[in-house]
Design a protein around this motif. Structure first.
Motif, PDB file in Angstrom:
ATOM      1  N   SER A 298     -45.000  35.136 -14.623  1.00  0.00           N
ATOM      2  CA  SER A 298     -44.987  35.692 -15.973  1.00  0.00           C
ATOM      3  C   SER A 298     -44.820  37.209 -15.888  1.00  0.00           C
ATOM      4  N   VAL A 454     -40.989  34.889 -16.711  1.00  0.00           N
ATOM      5  CA  VAL A 454     -40.990  34.602 -18.141  1.00  0.00           C
ATOM      6  C   VAL A 454     -41.481  35.839 -18.876  1.00  0.00           C
ATOM      7  N   ASP A 457     -41.282  37.434 -24.711  1.00  0.00           N
ATOM      8  CA  ASP A 457     -40.649  36.661 -25.780  1.00  0.00           C
ATOM      9  C   ASP A 457     -40.330  35.225 -25.353  1.00  0.00           C
ATOM     10  N   GLY A 458     -40.772  34.831 -24.151  1.00  0.00           N
ATOM     11  CA  GLY A 458     -40.569  33.465 -23.686  1.00  0.00           C
ATOM     12  C   GLY A 458     -39.256  33.239 -22.959  1.00  0.00           C
TER      13      GLY A 458
END
Length: 594
Positions: A298, A454, A457-458
Motif C-alpha cells: 500500500s 495501491v 485512490d485505490g
C-alpha cells in the motif's frame, strides 16, 4: 580568474595546457632518440601527463633519464608550436608511418576538423590547446616518473603499449615539493602499510583482485559494517540478506544480462538455454526487489528502506586491480528505497545526509567531490529506457541537487544503465579518483519487475526507486582510511586500542588483569609480556600505531595505576585505571578522530 593568475598553475586550464605541451615534448624526445617508435596518445592528467608508445626499446629507468635529458634540450631550443588543419586525405598521408594516429583519424567523423601541432621537426595529431613555445616549459623542472603497460585504447585484446608518465612545474622548487609529496604518498600507500600492519595480503594461487583480509582488516570492516547497520536501523531501514548468485533469468529481467554480462562471473554456459546458468551477483538490487514483491504493498508502506551488507563480484580487468581499492570480490553497504514519487526529494536528501554523516564521522568528508553522472544520448545502446524517461529522471535529480545546494560537476556517459546518479568521488594518495558512494534515481526497473503499490485512490501505481550506498565499498573505505591516517586509524576503529606493557615479570599478572578488565568493558586490549626492555616494547607498539600504551611497573601495581602513553601525544603521566577508562570511553563512544 584575475589576469595576473591566468598564466599560472592556479588556473587549471593553463596547468593542463602546460602539461599537454610537455606530453608533446616527451613524444618529440622519444622520436629523436628512437625514431622507429610509434606514437599513440599523450594527454594531460591530474598530476602531469603521459604518452603511450609502441617501441621495441624497453623504457627502463636509465632510458627514461636519457629521454628526460632530451626533453630539457627541446625546452631550451624554444621551438614555436604551430597549429594547422588538413583535409582527411592529406592528414592520412602525413601520418602514414604512424598506425595508431591513422586509426584515430579514420575513427573521426567525416566532417571533423583534423588539427595538428608542429614544433621543429616534430608534428603530432592533436586538438590542443598548447603553449606557444617549448621554451615556456622550465627545462630543469621536468621529471619522468614511471613507465607502465597500457593496452591500446584500454582494450585488453589490443596491443600492450608502454605508457611513460611525467610531470613538470614552472619552478624547480615546485617540482621538488611535488616529488617530496609523492614520496610521502608512497609511504602512505595502503598497499604498503596495509600489508606491513597486517590488514590484508594477496596470494597468487587465489587470484588477482581477491585479497585476504587478515585479522586486523577483518576487524575494521566488521566495526564499519556494524556501525552502518546500526545507523541505518536508527534511520528506518530494514535489514535483508539475499543470495550471492541467481539464475540468468533474474539478470535478464533487470537488464544486467544485456548491459553488464562482461562484468559478471558466470557459472555455466551463458549461450546454452537448455541448461541452468547462474551468475554471481554484481549488485543487490534485483534481489532486494523480491522483498517488496513478497506481498501486495500500500502507499502507506512507503517509503520502504532496505539495507544489506552485500558481498558482490565484478569481473574487473586485470590492469585495473589495485590493492583494496579495486577488487573482484568486495563488500558494500548497499540499499534500495522504494517510494512514492512525492517522497523522492525527501528520501534523496535522507540518503545524502546519511552519506555525509558517515564521511564526517570517518574524517573523509574534506577529501570528497560530487559528480552528477548522466547518460549519453549519443550512446543509447548502453542504456535502458527512452530519451523522455531519461530527461525526466535527470531533470528531477538536477532540481533536487540544486535545491540541496550540492556543488557538483556533470559526467556525461557515467550513469548506470537504468538511471542517473550522484557519485561522491574521492582520491587515493596517488591522486587517482574513484567513486566512494553513489545515490541513484531509478524510474525504469520497477516496471521491469512488475512492482506496484495501491495508492490512496485505490489505483495501482509504479514506485520510484533510489539505489544508494551509505559508506560504499568497505574494502575501498579501509584503503582510504589507511592512507589518510598513515595506518593510525581513529581509536574507535583500531583493531587493538590498548596495549598493556609490564616492565618486569612481577607485574605481568597485574597487566593481564588490566587487559581483561578493558576487554570486559568492550575495548580491544592486549598484553605484551615478552622479556624485552620497556623501550623496545613502546617503540614496537608505536610502530603498530596502537593508540594507547599502558606501562605498568611495581609502583603502578602497588597504587592501582597505569602510566599512559598516547601514540601522538606522548607521555600522559600516571593515572588511576578508572580515570583512564573514562578517557578511553569518551574517545571511543564519541568516535573522535584521535
Amino acid at each position: 580568474m584575475p589576469e595576473d593568475k591566468k598564466y599560472t598553475f592556479e588556473n587549471e586550464e593553463y596547468r593542463r595546457t602546460y602539461w599537454h605541451t610537455c606530453a608533446h615534448i616527451l613524444a618529440q624526445a622519444v622520436k629523436r632518440l628512437y625514431p622507429e617508435t610509434k606514437l599513440a596518445i599523450g594527454p594531460a592528467i591530474d598530476t602531469g601527463f603521459y604518452y603511450d608508445f609502441d617501441s621495441e626499446v624497453s623504457f627502463t629507468p636509465e632510458i627514461l633519464a636519457k629521454i628526460e635529458a632530451e626533453m630539457s634540450k627541446i625546452c631550451k631550443e624554444n621551438l614555436k608550436l604551430e597549429r594547422f588543419e588538413l583535409p582527411r586525405a592529406e592528414a592520412l598521408a602525413l601520418m602514414k608511418a604512424e598506425p595508431y594516429k591513422t586509426e584515430l583519424i579514420n575513427d573521426l567523423p567525416e566532417d571533423a576538423a583534423l588539427s595538428f601541432y608542429r614544433q621543429g621537426e616534430f608534428t603530432d595529431l592533436c586538438a590542443g590547446p598548447h603553449l606557444d613555445s617549448t621554451g615556456r616549459v622550465k627545462a630543469n623542472a621536468v621529471r619522468l616518473t614511471a613507465c607502465t603497460g597500457a593496452y591500446w585504447r584500454g582494450d585488453a585484446k589490443r596491443k600492450m603499449l608502454q605508457r611513460v608518465y611525467g610531470t613538470a612545474y614552472p619552478k624547480k622548487e615546485e617540482l621538488d615539493a611535488y616529488l617530496a609529496s609523492v614520496e610521502e604518498a608512497k609511504k602512505r600507500d595502503h598497499n604498503k602499510i596495509g600489508r606491513e600492519l597486517g590488514y590484508f595480503t594477496t596470494v597468487d594461487v587465489i587470484g588477482q583482485g581477491l585479497p585476504i583480509l587478515l585479522p586486523n582488516g577483518a576487524r575494521v570492516i566488521q566495526l564499519l559494517s556494524r556501525f552502518v547497520e546500526d545507523e541505518e536501523q536508527r534511520r528506518g531501514y530494514q535489514l535483508t540478506k539475499t543470495p550471492y548468485m541467481a539464475k540468468r533469468e533474474l539478470y535478464k529481467i533487470s537488464g544486467h544480462w544485456d548491459h553488464y554480462l562482461d562484468g559478471m562471473f558466470v557459472l555455466g554456459d551463458p549461450n546454452d538455454e537448455t541448461k541452468e546458468c547462474f551468475a554471481l551477483r554484481p549488485m543487490t538490487c534485483p534481489f532486494q526487489y523480491q522483498v517488496f514483491l513478497n506481498e501486495m504493498r500500500s502507499y502507506r508502506d512507503l517509503p520502504m528502506r532496505l539495507g544489506e551488507t552485500s558481498t558482490l563480484f565484478r569481473n574487473e580487468d586485470s590492469g585495473e586491480m589495485h590493492g583494496l581499492i579495486r577488487v573482484r570480490q568486495f563488500t558494500i553497504s548497499e540499499g534500495h528505497l522504494i517510494l512514492r514519487p512525492d517522497q523522492l526529494e525527501e528520501e534523496f536528501r535522507g540518503c545524502l545526509e546519511l552519506a555525509k554523516f558517515m564521511l564526517e564521522t570517518l574524517g573523509l568528508d574534506g577529501d570528497c567531490s560530487y559528480r552528477f553522472s548522466q547518460w549519453d544520448p549519443n550512446n543509447t545502446a548502453k542504456y535502458e529506457g527512452t530519451a523522455e524517461q531519461w530527461n525526466e529522471a535527470q531533470g528531477l535529480m538536477g532540481k533536487i541537487l540544486d535545491h540541496l545546494g550540492i556543488d557538483y560537476k556533470i559526467g556525461i556517459d557515467e550513469a548506470a544503465f537504468y538511471g542517473p546518479k550522484l557519485d561522491i568521488q574521492t582520491k587515493n594518495v596517488h591522486g587517482k579518483e574513484d567513486t566512494l558512494i553513489t545515490i541513484q534515481i531509478d524510474m525504469l526497473l520497477a516496471e521491469k519487475f512488475g512492482m506496484e503499490y495501491v495508492d490512496a485512490d485505490g489505483t495501482k501505481k509504479r514506485p520510484y526507486i533510489i539505489h544508494r550506498t551509505s559508506i560504499g565499498c568497505y574494502e575501498r573505505t579501509l584503503a582510504l582510511l589507511l592512507e589518510k591516517y598513515a595506518g593510525a586509524l581513529p581509536t574507535w576503529l583500531m583493531p587493538e586500542q590498548v596495549r598493556v606493557l609490564p616492565i618486569t615479570d612481577r607485574t605481568a599478572a597485574y597487566a593481564d588483569d588490566i587487559a581483561a578488565r578493558l576487554r570486559e568493558l568492550g575495548f580491544r586490549a592486549e598484553t605484551d609480556k615478552r622479556s624485552e626492555k620497556i623501550g623496545y616494547k613502546i617503540r614496537e607498539a608505536q610502530g603498530s600505531k596502537i593508540p594507547y600504551m599502558l606501562v605498568v611497573g611495581d609502583k603502578e601495581a602497588e597504587n592501582g595505576q597505569v602510566s599512559v602513553r598516547h601514540r601522538a601525544e606522548g607521555d600522559l603521566g600516571a593515572m588511576a585505571l578508572d580515570d583512564f577508562i573514562t578517557t578511553l570511553r569518551t574517545v571511543v563512544d564519541g568516535k573522535l578522530i584521535k
